[in-house]
Each structure stands twice: as structure tokens, then as C-alpha cells.
Design a protein around this motif. Structure first.
Motif, mmCIF file in Angstrom:
data_model
loop_
_atom_site.group_PDB
_atom_site.id
_atom_site.type_symbol
_atom_site.label_atom_id
_atom_site.label_comp_id
_atom_site.label_asym_id
_atom_site.label_seq_id
_atom_site.Cartn_x
_atom_site.Cartn_y
_atom_site.Cartn_z
ATOM 1 N N LEU A 79 -4.818 -9.041 -8.650
ATOM 2 C CA LEU A 79 -3.767 -8.616 -7.546
ATOM 3 C C LEU A 79 -3.079 -7.689 -8.096
ATOM 4 O O LEU A 79 -2.757 -6.519 -7.313
ATOM 5 C CB LEU A 79 -3.090 -9.716 -7.002
ATOM 6 N N ASP B 40 0.296 4.730 6.551
ATOM 7 C CA ASP B 40 -0.577 3.582 6.590
ATOM 8 C C ASP B 40 -0.697 3.063 5.077
ATOM 9 O O ASP B 40 -0.809 2.114 4.910
ATOM 10 C CB ASP B 40 -1.757 3.575 7.338
ATOM 11 N N ASP B 41 -0.893 4.336 4.269
ATOM 12 C CA ASP B 41 -1.326 4.184 2.826
ATOM 13 C C ASP B 41 -0.099 3.429 2.188
ATOM 14 O O ASP B 41 -0.237 2.229 1.405
ATOM 15 C CB ASP B 41 -1.768 5.249 2.194
ATOM 16 N N GLY C 109 2.333 1.920 3.742
ATOM 17 C CA GLY C 109 2.491 0.482 4.489
ATOM 18 C C GLY C 109 1.552 -0.620 3.778
ATOM 19 O O GLY C 109 1.875 -1.547 3.423
ATOM 20 N N LEU C 110 0.257 -0.185 3.593
ATOM 21 C CA LEU C 110 -0.478 -1.117 2.945
ATOM 22 C C LEU C 110 -0.284 -1.412 1.485
ATOM 23 O O LEU C 110 -0.328 -2.565 0.933
ATOM 24 C CB LEU C 110 -1.900 -0.573 2.819
ATOM 25 N N PHE D 81 0.975 -4.915 -0.156
ATOM 26 C CA PHE D 81 0.373 -5.426 -1.615
ATOM 27 C C PHE D 81 1.373 -5.928 -2.603
ATOM 28 O O PHE D 81 1.413 -6.834 -3.171
ATOM 29 C CB PHE D 81 -0.667 -4.539 -1.922
ATOM 30 N N PHE E 133 -12.388 -7.502 -8.031
ATOM 31 C CA PHE E 133 -11.314 -7.264 -6.561
ATOM 32 C C PHE E 133 -11.308 -5.884 -6.271
ATOM 33 O O PHE E 133 -11.362 -5.268 -5.135
ATOM 34 C CB PHE E 133 -10.023 -7.992 -6.920
ATOM 35 N N LEU F 54 -14.414 -5.098 -4.349
ATOM 36 C CA LEU F 54 -14.540 -5.609 -3.193
ATOM 37 C C LEU F 54 -13.492 -4.801 -2.198
ATOM 38 O O LEU F 54 -13.826 -4.452 -1.167
ATOM 39 C CB LEU F 54 -14.160 -7.054 -3.433
ATOM 40 N N LEU F 55 -12.508 -4.499 -2.802
ATOM 41 C CA LEU F 55 -11.721 -3.954 -1.732
ATOM 42 C C LEU F 55 -12.122 -2.126 -1.611
ATOM 43 O O LEU F 55 -11.791 -1.951 -0.469
ATOM 44 C CB LEU F 55 -10.292 -3.307 -2.603
ATOM 45 N N HIS G 4 -13.688 -1.596 1.541
ATOM 46 C CA HIS G 4 -12.896 -1.141 2.576
ATOM 47 C C HIS G 4 -12.059 -0.132 2.529
ATOM 48 O O HIS G 4 -11.819 0.687 3.655
ATOM 49 C CB HIS G 4 -12.003 -2.409 3.026
ATOM 50 N N ILE G 5 -11.262 0.251 1.475
ATOM 51 C CA ILE G 5 -10.281 1.136 1.262
ATOM 52 C C ILE G 5 -10.707 2.126 0.068
ATOM 53 O O ILE G 5 -11.338 1.745 -0.784
ATOM 54 C CB ILE G 5 -8.948 0.854 1.307
#
Lengths: 409, 249, 432
Positions: free
Chosen positions: A35, A280-281, A283-284, A288, A357, A360-361, A364-365
Motif C-alpha cells: 500500500l 479528484d486525483d 483527493g484519491l 490513500f 496491487f 490490480l489498481l 481501475h485507475i
């Protein structure tokens, strides 16, 4: 530090005897590393996006987004007269270099688009699909100065480019450098004709749509803003450095003094506009980072509990070591090394978690691939936080009295 | 070698002061084998802890191999324990996760010896107790007597000035106890200074000197003549006895 | 009731155990509830995004896409916006039970009778009258308009609150960009999550509209198009779109069964064929009908950022469970003397197990309750970081339940291995 006092093989063996707790901690550490690495990637990606050059005078451009609220504006001549007065009044504000109006801003996804090709070569659009969606900006002659465009070839739009509102004649247009390359390669573009008009100038690329490649920032500008005044939503002010706050405070009053029936949605600088594009970037990435903080906290609790639990079972043996001549710092080192060994294994495993990960991520992004530096960084963070968390139990352990060795219970 | 002068050790609880040692004095010379006896609670454990630098004391002077220990820092005490003292505990105190080799090796690591030096010493020490063939065993795979012999090897490996044994045969049956005692006597013959806490009067009688502790003070002195070498009628050596035991295991 | 008293006894033992190591249990509860709370908050967002906004007839409502683009250049795929002529063809059909053709616009609104000149920025749905029946729009007062023209509007609950402070405003006259229109209906509060009828252009989580106006009236008044439009020609505003190749209208139809659907598909294809025959349909005929859920799925409206963060919070919950498990292991280990004692005086393995599970279930319930609070907190936090989610951040009862259950399951799961271990401690080893 003297590591010869440690028996690494023995340490590993003792870890193996606590497979369950050690395994849990290693998994936690691996996930935490995964992470951390990916959060760092997101944070760096976002930062990099926001620090891309826009080709504009970001800090000194002030934008006012406004719309009339009254039905009187359906009379376009009235609308134009008010806008002209607005522009004149804004221009008179001290600190304002120039003022313009446009239907859309750079640094936006999509917007008003038009397909564009050389008048004799419509096939171009089939080989370069970006030509199907060229940003179509309505402007007046002051936009180049207000935005800080750099002319590469020819000239920017002037007053003579504004045709009569019912004229059917071809418009003169100014295009971005990448559009010129897309249409004509390295040849000169001035005087060439496209389906949207005749090219009179080329400006250096600006960031029109950040979601498109740098060399596909296709855009064209024509002096038709007054004709289609009802979509002229943005006033663009170029402000003297240092005068921004001052000008900003006066804009609303200046506009409403001309005519009050207007809604002023927002007043912002171009750099704020850039930031809000990536809101938004950001914010994400912040979310995280928050999660990283929580995860480090939980993992630190686990590291603490792990060594605490282990030590509570090892008290006697620590006492024996002390009796046989281990100094306090030997014990401290012993306990910490045991943890470091666990962290090392966890971080090693974490490399795979991070990569998994990441894959996987990325479904989506969009995010970059992890690199070596990030692993080193994340590993350092884990070691530091883990060491802090185990310091207390380790220190406590080193204070175990050697007398315990002679007790028989 | 060991010189205690008017040592007092007082345990303080909320209401009671207990004098575990009261003006305790004892002088042990190099090469002596001293047995310390006394009823439980008499202070003999405290004596051993103080003598072994495991516990501190409140009054008096204590000199170990010419070094005055009062006022020494914790690290210096650790160093003294490591270099000058070999411990033999009643319940062996081996680290169960470690092999025999690693157990004997452990104090040598704290001394900072090189790997080859450690290996030589570990093997030599295990040779002396007849367990060199079991380097890779875990303590749980050995009998109690064997475990205690590993503990003796661990104490010997650092070539200490003095061996402190705390009921070394307390957990052993008589045959194994006998073997352990034989090793200790053998070491003493070889010049080792040994102080042994025991409650077995027979063992106490076999040594050079028996001191008795009662109520934290030295109560009694008995000096016995040094014993003959403990060889039984068949003339078996210690290691032979050890081999026999291995066959049983 | 022996089992009952056993249960209370187990509970009281659990309480004692908590009292004995309060900080450890606090940490267990804290980490579990943070993990569950965070995941729950994310699931709430995903749930809002992925839910069926009109379950009573989502399978009967179909979005119409056609590929009537008049040249073969850019628009090879069926297009979600239509020309006026196709839209009218759809409205004209009597196959669907209801149909709605509309575009999004915006005006400034005020009560024409009010002295104040304050105008409210209002979103407009310029639509044919079938919209209200098709979407089951809930009316508080009045009803929808009946024709596509006429100076009448329906307004939403919020605008009615703002302008008329919530009273029955049917019959009142609004001034909309200088024109006077009469209110014929007022809606109740109307939440559509997602806003299925306009799920394109990133609007799937916008609120329902403020004003619903007849389509022809809106076109005649020139209320501009506030959503995607596409054209092959230039035109001077929406007034001039009726007979031009301007694509801007979205169409929905209500088809009650597959026969109707087939008939309507045939109707559309027939229409396209007729265009093809006169050379106005250069592309292959591809007209598509998608029901609400298929349409929403196709629009990919579930925010990918939220999905990414949900993945991360699943990982985080794993870490929390591992953490709780290792904490409980050390707790049970330090209590093993007590376990040994209980075994010695006749508690069976099963007793000890039930006791342990009671304890962890109690932990789970506490963590579950705490996690509800934390979910709410995390939702607020998420919308602070990602403001677009604001209309989505709703904790439905089923999610609250899910949160408590999740906490319960994770707590018991965390305790499983530690319990297994605790049961293996032998009596003699602990009590020698």
C-alpha cells in the motif's frame, strides 16, 4: 553495532517456531509495504501531473465565469453591448494588462470540438483520429495577450478577422503548433485552408486537454466570440504580477455595476484551474495517504504486540543470556534484530504485494509502475515505524534482571 | 579468587525488611571446590546470585579475581560474568530452540570471538563432557544428565576463573547425578575453582570445604581432606560411563 | 435453562476478561472497527453507484441508441443522442407504453409575482410529456403537462422550497429567462441514484432536475443544450435544430414485454431502412435498445477511483484482522493458566471454545457499533477528498447491518486460531 553477538541462524529458527504470529506479522508488513508503495506512486503521479507546464501565464491569469440571469440578454445586441462594457471596465482596473472573452478554457476534458482537415485532404482524419476532435475555441483579438500565447508563425487573430454576423465568408483561424504538425508536418501553415477556415497564424502548444498526449494538443481559435456571444462564458484577465488579490476583489463589483442581473459562478486563477482539474486525483492520493497512516498505525500495534508477546515467553531465556554475559545492548540488539529480520522478510514479500496491487489498481485507475527507489523508501518507513514500535518492549526486555536465571519456577 | 567481606543484601517490601545476607564474609582460593549448604530460605541462593554478579548487594566489599565489583556499571558486570564466571544451573537453562552447539556457542558470541575460535572452544568443551557427537541435537532430545553436561560445557567454554553451580544435580536421578559430580571433581582436579550450592550432605562432604549458611550468615565451616580421584574398582573412566549412558538413550 | 445461564456466565467471564486487559481489548476493537468502518464507507459508495434506481420496472425501460450519422466519417458506433427527426419518429410510435425524448438545459428562475429580482440557477429537463409516467416521477401537487408545447412546467421539490418555501405552487407563474410559464405540477423529493435517465457525460450522480419543461417550448424559446451535442453542420442555437443534422436528444421507451421490444426494434430498423433507401443512412443499420441496468453498466458509472480505494480498504481490513488475531493470541496465551485451571475443574474443550467465541462475538458487536460511527465519519471524509461523491454518500440500513455483521465475523474469525491454540494447552503443563 556488533552483529557477531547474534546467531542469525538461531534467530530464524526461533521465528520458525512462532510460525503463526510471525506469518501474520509478515503478511501485514507485506500488505503495508504494497500500500505504501502504491500510495507513494499515486502521490508522485499527481504531483507530476500538476507540475506539467501548461504553456500559459498560469499565475497571472484570472478567469471569471459568469452568465446572465435576465431574459433581456436574449437580445444578442444588448448582450454584446453589456459584454463590451464589461471588458472595457475590467480593462480599466489598475493592474489589469489585458482582458478577453472565450467560450471555453484550456485544461479541460472535451468541450466544444470540431473535426479539422486540410480542405483538399479530408482523408487526414482517418489516419489521425485526433483530428476528429480539435478543440474549437471562440475568441477575440485580445486572447493571445490575456493568456500569454507565443506566436510561432504568422500572427494572432485581429479585429479584421471578425466577420459580419451574417457573413457567409470563410473565417480566419489560428491553430496550435501540434495541430499544424498534424495537418502539414514541417511545412508552413500560414495561408493554408482547412474546413474550419484559413490559417493566419500558429501558436506554441498550450495544455488544452491534459488527458490527451502532449503532441496531440490540437486546437484552433477564431474571432467569432461576439457572433455567438450567448456561449461566451469566461472573461480572461491578464494581471500584473502582485496585483492579483487586488484585481480579484474588484471583479465582481465591476461586472455587477455594469449590469446586475448576472450570476458570477466563480473567480479563479489559471493555476487554481489546473489544480481543480486534478482535484479528484489529489483527493484519491490523499485518501490513500490517510489509509497508509492508519495501516502503519495498525502494523505498529502488531509489531509491538508481536515482540511483547514473544518477550513475555522469552523472559527466562533473556535472563539466562544476561547471566551468561550479554550486555543490555546485546539484548536490545537481539530483540530488534529479530524484528528487523521479520521486517526484511515482510518487505521482501511486500515487493510482490506491491506489484500485484499495482496491477490490480491499474485496472481501475492510471498509475505508474513501482520503481526501486519507492521500495527503498517504503522499506525505510516500515523499518523506522516498526523500530519505534518495538523500542519500548525491547528496551524493557533489556532491563530484565539476570537473577531470573537462577529461579527454578 | 573470590573474596566477600561483610556483604549485606536486604530485600525491602512495603512492610518488612528481609536480610537475605547479613555481614556475610567468605574467601575462596583458586583451585578450591566449596560446597554451600543450608536450609531453604537461609540465603544461599542470594549468596550465589551476589557471587555470580546476577544481583547487587547493599553493603560490604566483594572482590572477584582481583577486581572490586562494587560500583561497576551494568555492562562491566556483564563482561565479568561472561569472562570470569561459568554458571551451572539446577534446571540447566539451555535455550530449547537452539542446538547443543548453539547453546554452548552463545556466551562465546557475547565475548566477541571469531567463528573459528568459537567452533574450536565449543568442540573442546563438549569433548570434555563427552557430548561432542551431539552437536546438532536439540536439548529436548537429550536426557537430563546430558543436558546438564551441555550446561557444564557451556560454562567451561569461556574458560572462566570460577564455576558457580546451583544445585547442579537437583533435577537428576542418582546415576546421572553421579556422572555430573564426577565431571565437576575432574574439573577441580584440573585446577578449576568451583562453588556449588547443594542440599545433599553427601556431595557436600566430598569437596574440599563445606560452608553452611543460616539466616544470611556463615554458620559453619568444615574442611575435608581432598578426596582421592573418584575412580571405581573397575577402573572405568568418566567418558566410558558416558558411552554407556548413550547406549541406553 | 442451563444453556441460558451458561451464556450469561460466559458473558460475565468475557466482561472480566476485558477488565483484566482493557488496553489490549481496546486495541482489538479499535483496529477491527476502523477496518470495518472504512470498508463499509466504501461499500456504501459502491452500493449507491451500482444500485438499481428504478427496480420496479428497470427491465422495461430502454434507452435508444441509433447510428443515423449522415456520413461515414466519425460516428461508426450507435450514438446515445439523436436528431430531432428520429426523436419524433420514436414519440410517434404507439408500440411503447410510454416514451420520453428530452435534452438538458438550464435557466434562471424567479416567481413572477415576487418583488425580489433574485433568480435561481435551475437545471431544466426539456422533455416530451411521457417522461413523468415513464420515470414514475412522484408528484406532490398537480400533475405533468400533457403536450410537448405550451407555457407550462413541472418543478422539483427543492426549487419549490427555494422559491415558494414548499407550499403548493400549482398555478403560480415562473419567470424563466424572461418568459412566463405556469406551474402545473410539483414533485416530491425525488432521489434517483444513479440518475439513469441522464447517465452520460459524468452526470449519473447529479440530482434530479429543478424544472421539467415541454420539449417544443424549450426549443422555441432557444434554451440552450447543456449536455453533449454533435452536428455535421453549424447552426445558431437550438431553435434551428429541428430540420438539421444536430444530435442532442436522448430517448427512453417503456416496453412491457419482449414482443413489444421486438416490435419496437423492428420499427426502428424499418425507419433506418427507409433512410437508407433515400441515401441518407450510409452506415450499416444498428439500432440498440438497452434496459436501465444494461445501460448503466455500459456507461461505466461506478467511479473507478472509489473502486480502487475499496480494494485498498479490503487489504486494510485484512491487516486489521491479522492484527486482532495476533493480539488475541497473546491475550489467550497469557490467560492460559486460567484456561488450564478451568479444564482441571471440569470444563470441557467445548466449554472453553464456547467461552472464547462468546468473548470474541461480544468484541465483534462492540466493534460493529463503533464501526457504524466510523463509517459515517469516513464517508464524510471521502466526500471531502472527492467532492463529486457528495450525492452518493448515503448509509442505507442494509449497509449498517452489513457493517455489524462484518465486524462480528471478523472478530470471531480473528479469534479462531488463538482459540485453537488455547485449547491445545495441556492441563498438566499449565498446572504443574
Amino acid at each position: 553495532m556488533n552483529f557477531t553477538t547474534l546467531n542469525i541462524k538461531g534467530l530464524i529458527k526461533s521465528l520458525l517456531l512462532r510460525k503463526f504470529t510471525t506469518g501474520l506479522l509478515i503478511l501485514q508488513l507485506a500488505i503495508t509495504l504494497g500500500l505504501l508503495v502504491n500510495s507513494a506512486i499515486l502521490a508522485f503521479d499527481t504531483r507530476e501531473k500538476m507540475s506539467q507546464p501548461t504553456g500559459l501565464d498560469d499565475e497571472n491569469i484570472l478567469i471569471v465565469s459568469t452568465h446572465p440571469t435576465s431574459g433581456s440578454y436574449r437580445d444578442l445586441d444588448y448582450y454584446r453591448s453589456i459584454v463590451n462594457e464589461d471588458l472595457a471596465k475590467l480593462n480599466q482596473l489598475p493592474g489589469v494588462n489585458s482582458v478577453s472573452i472565450t467560450n471555453q478554457l484550456p485544461i479541460r476534458g472535451r468541450g466544444m470540438l470540431s473535426n479539422t482537415h486540410d480542405i483538399d485532404n479530408p482523408e487526414q482524419e482517418k489516419t489521425d483520429k485526433y483530428l476528429q476532435d480539435v478543440k474549437y475555441t471562440l475568441a477575440d483579438e485580445n486572447l493571445a495577450e490575456a493568456m500569454g500565447f507565443t506566436i510561432v508563425e504568422g500572427r494572432f487573430l485581429n479585429e479584421s478577422d471578425e466577420l459580419d454576423f451574417d457573413s457567409e465568408a470563410k473565417n480566419n483561424i489560428v491553430i496550435t503548433e501540434s495541430l499544424k504538425k498534424g495537418l502539414y508536418g514541417d511545412e508552413s501553415a500560414v495561408g493554408r485552408e482547412t474546413n474550419n477556415g484559413i490559417i493566419v497564424g500558429v501558436i506554441k502548444d498550450i495544455m488544452l486537454d491534459p488527458t490527451l498526449p502532449r503532441d496531440k494538443q490540437y486546437g484552433l481559435f477564431m474571432n467569432t466570440m461576439m457572433k455567438y456571444i450567448f456561449i461566451g462564458r469566461f472573461y480572461v484577465l491578464n494581471v500584473e504580477p502582485g496585483q492579483m488579490a487586488n484585481v480579484r476583489n474588484q471583479v465582481t463589483d465591476t461586472i455587477l455595476a455594469v449590469q446586475a442581473e448576472r450570476d458570477i459562478f466563480d473567480i479563479f486563477t489559471m493555476s487554481e484551474h489546473l489544480k481543480s482539474f486534478y482535484r479528484d486525483d489529489q483527493g484519491l492520493s490523499d485518501l490513500f495517504l490517510l489509509l497508509c497512516g492508519l495501516m502503519l498505525f495498525v502494523t505498529a500495534i502488531s509489531s509491538y504486540a508481536y515482540s511483547q508477546f514473544h518477550i513475555s515467553r522469552q523472559k527466562k531465556f533473556i535472563g539466562i543470556r544476561r547471566a551468561l554475559g550479554a550486555r543490555k545492548k546485546d539484548i536490545l540488539l537481539y530483540v530488534l534484530t529479530e524484528n528487523w529480520l521479520v521486517y526484511s522478510i515482510g518487505c521482501l514479500l511486500g515487493v510482490f504485494v506491491a506489484i500485484g496491487f499495482n496491477i490490480l489498481l491499474s485496472q481501475h485507475i492510471s498509475l505508474s509502475k513501482p520503481d526501486m527507489m519507492l521500495f527503498v523508501l517504503a522499506t525505510a518507513v516500515i523499518f523506522i515505524s516498526g523500530t519505534v514500535a518495538t523500542w519500548f518492549p525491547a528496551y524493557h526486555t533489556s532491563n530484565i534482571s539476570p537473577v531470573i536465571a537462577t529461579r527454578t519456577v | 579468587m573470590l573474596n566477600m567481606n561483610n556483604i549485606s543484601r536486604i530485600y525491602q517490601s512495603d512492610t518488612i525488611q528481609t536480610h537475605a545476607l547479613r555481614d556475610f564474609s567468605l574467601n575462596v582460593k583458586a583451585g578450591e571446590f566449596v560446597a554451600v549448604t543450608g536450609p531453604s530460605g537461609s540465603g544461599k541462593s542470594t549468596f550465589l546470585n551476589v557471587a555470580g554478579l546476577l544481583d547487587n548487594f547493599d553493603r560490604g566489599q566483594y572482590e572477584l579475581d582481583g577486581v572490586s565489583v562494587q560500583g561497576l556499571k551494568d555492562d562491566e558486570l556483564s563482561r565479568l560474568r561472561n569472562e570470569k564466571i561459568g554458571f551451572i544451573f539446577q534446571n540447566y537453562n539451555l535455550i530449547p530452540d537452539y542446538s547443543i552447539f548453539d547453546n554452548v556457542d552463545m556466551p562465546l558470541r557475547y565475548r566477541g570471538f571469531s567463528a573459528s575460535e568459537r567452533k574450536r572452544r565449543v568442540e573442546e568443551a563438549l569433548e570434555k563432557v563427552g557430548l561432542v557427537s551431539r552437536l546438532k541435537y536439540l536439548p529436548s532430545q537429550l536426557s537430563g544428565g546430558q543436558q546438564q553436561r551441555v550446561a557444564i560445557a557451556r560454562a567451561l567454554a569461556g574458560e572462566p576463573k570460577i564455576l558457580l553451580a546451583d544445585e547442579p544435580t537437583g533435577n537428576l536421578d542418582s546415576l546421572m547425578a553421579r556422572q555430573v559430580m564426577e565431571i565437576l571433581h575432574d574439573l577441580n582436579k584440573g585446577g578449576a575453582t568451583i562453588i556449588m550450592v547443594t542440599h545433599d550432605p553427601d556431595q557436600a562432604r566430598e569437596v574440599n570445604r563445606n560452608v553452611q549458611v543460616i539466616d544470611g550468615q556463615l554458620a559453619d565451616f568444615k574442611i575435608y581432606a581432598p578426596l582421592e580421584k573418584p575412580v571405581d574398582s573397575s577402573g572405568k573412566t568418566i567418558s566410558a560411563a558416558v558411552n554407556e549412558e548413550m547406549a541406553d538413550a | 435453562m442451563r444453556s441460558n445461564s451458561m451464556f450469561t456466565y460466559n458473558l460475565s467471564l468475557a466482561m472480566q476478561s476485558f477488565k483484566r486487559a482493557p488496553s489490549l481489548y481496546f486495541l482489538v476493537v479499535l483496529t477491527l472497527s476502523i477496518g470495518v468502518g472504512l470498508l463499509c464507507a466504501n461499500l456504501a459508495l459502491v452500493n449507491s453507484m451500482a444500485s438499481d434506481p428504478i427496480p420496479e420496472k428497470s427491465e422495461e425501460l430502454f434507452h435508444v441508441s441509433m447510428n443515423t450519422w449522415p456520413n461515414d466519417d466519425p460516428q461508426a458506433e450507435p450514438f446515445h443522442i439523436l436528431r430531432y427527426r428520429e426523436a419524433m419518429k420514436i414519440v410517434a410510435s404507439d408500440i411503447p407504453k410510454n416514451s420520453a425524448v428530452f435534452y438538458a438545459s438550464g435557466v434562471y428562475a424567479r416567481d413572477s409575482a415576487s418583488l425580489s429580482l433574485k433568480r435561481f440557477d435551475s437545471s431544466v429537463r426539456a422533455t416530451t410529456p411521457g417522461f413523468f409516467a415513464l420515470t414514475n416521477a412522484p408528484f406532490a401537487y398537480g400533475s405533468g403537462f400533457i403536450k410537448s408545447s405550451g407555457m407550462e412546467v413541472v418543478i422539483g421539490h427543492e426549487l419549490n422550497q427555494k422559491i415558494f418555501s414548499g407550499e403548493n405552487s400549482v398555478g403560480k407563474v415562473l419567470e424563466l429567462d424572461g418568459e412566463l410559464l405556469t406551474i402545473v405540477g410539483v414533485l416530491k423529493p425525488w432521489n434517483l441514484r444513479p440518475l439513469f435517465y441522464h447517465a452520460t457525460e459524468g452526470r449519473a450522480f447529479n440530482l434530479t432536475d429543478d424544472i421539467y419543461a415541454p420539449l417544443e417550448t424549450s426549443i422555441d424559446l432557444g434554451w440552450s443544450i447543456h449536455a453533449r451535442s454533435s452536428s455535421t453542420v453549424s447552426y445558431k442555437g437550438v431553435k434551428f435544430t429541428r430540420d438539421r443534422d444536430v444530435f442532442y436528444l436522448q430517448a427512453w421507451v417503456e416496453l412491457e414485454n419482449s414482443a413489444q421490444k421486438q416490435a419496437f426494434q423492428y420499427y426502428l430498423d424499418n425507419y433506418s431502412q427507409s433512410l437508407k433507401e433515400v441515401g441518407e443512412h450510409p452506415l450499416a443499420i444498428r439500432n440498440e435498445l438497452r434496459d436501465v441496468n444494461a445501460w448503466l453498466l455500459e456507461q461505466n458509472i461506478v467511479d473507478q477511483k472509489v473502486l480502487a480505494f475499496t480494494l485498498a480498504s479490503v487489504l486494510f481490513l485484512c491487516v486489521c484482522v491479522f492484527n486482532a488475531s495476533s493480539l488475541l493470541l497473546s491475550r489467550f496465551h497469557s490467560a492460559k493458566f486460567e484456561v488450564g485451571l478451568r479444564r482441571a475443574i471440569g470444563a470441557s474443550n467445548k466449554h472453553i471454545l464456547v467461552q472464547g467465541i462468546t468473548e470474541s462475538a461480544l468484541l465483534g458487536v462492540i466493534a460493529g457499533l463503533l464501526s457504524l460511527l466510523l463509517s459515517w465519519l469516513f464517508l464524510k471524509l471521502s466526500t471531502k477528498f472527492l467532492p463529486d461523491l457528495e450525492n452518493l454518500a448515503v448509509l442505507e440500513p442494509k449497509l449498517l447491518l452489513l457493517g455489524v455483521l462484518l465486524a462480528l465475523v471478523t472478530a470471531v474469525f480473528s479469534a479462531l486460531y488463538p482459540l485453537y491454540r488455547a485449547n491445545r494447552y495441556t492441563i498438566s503443563a499449565e498446572l504443574k
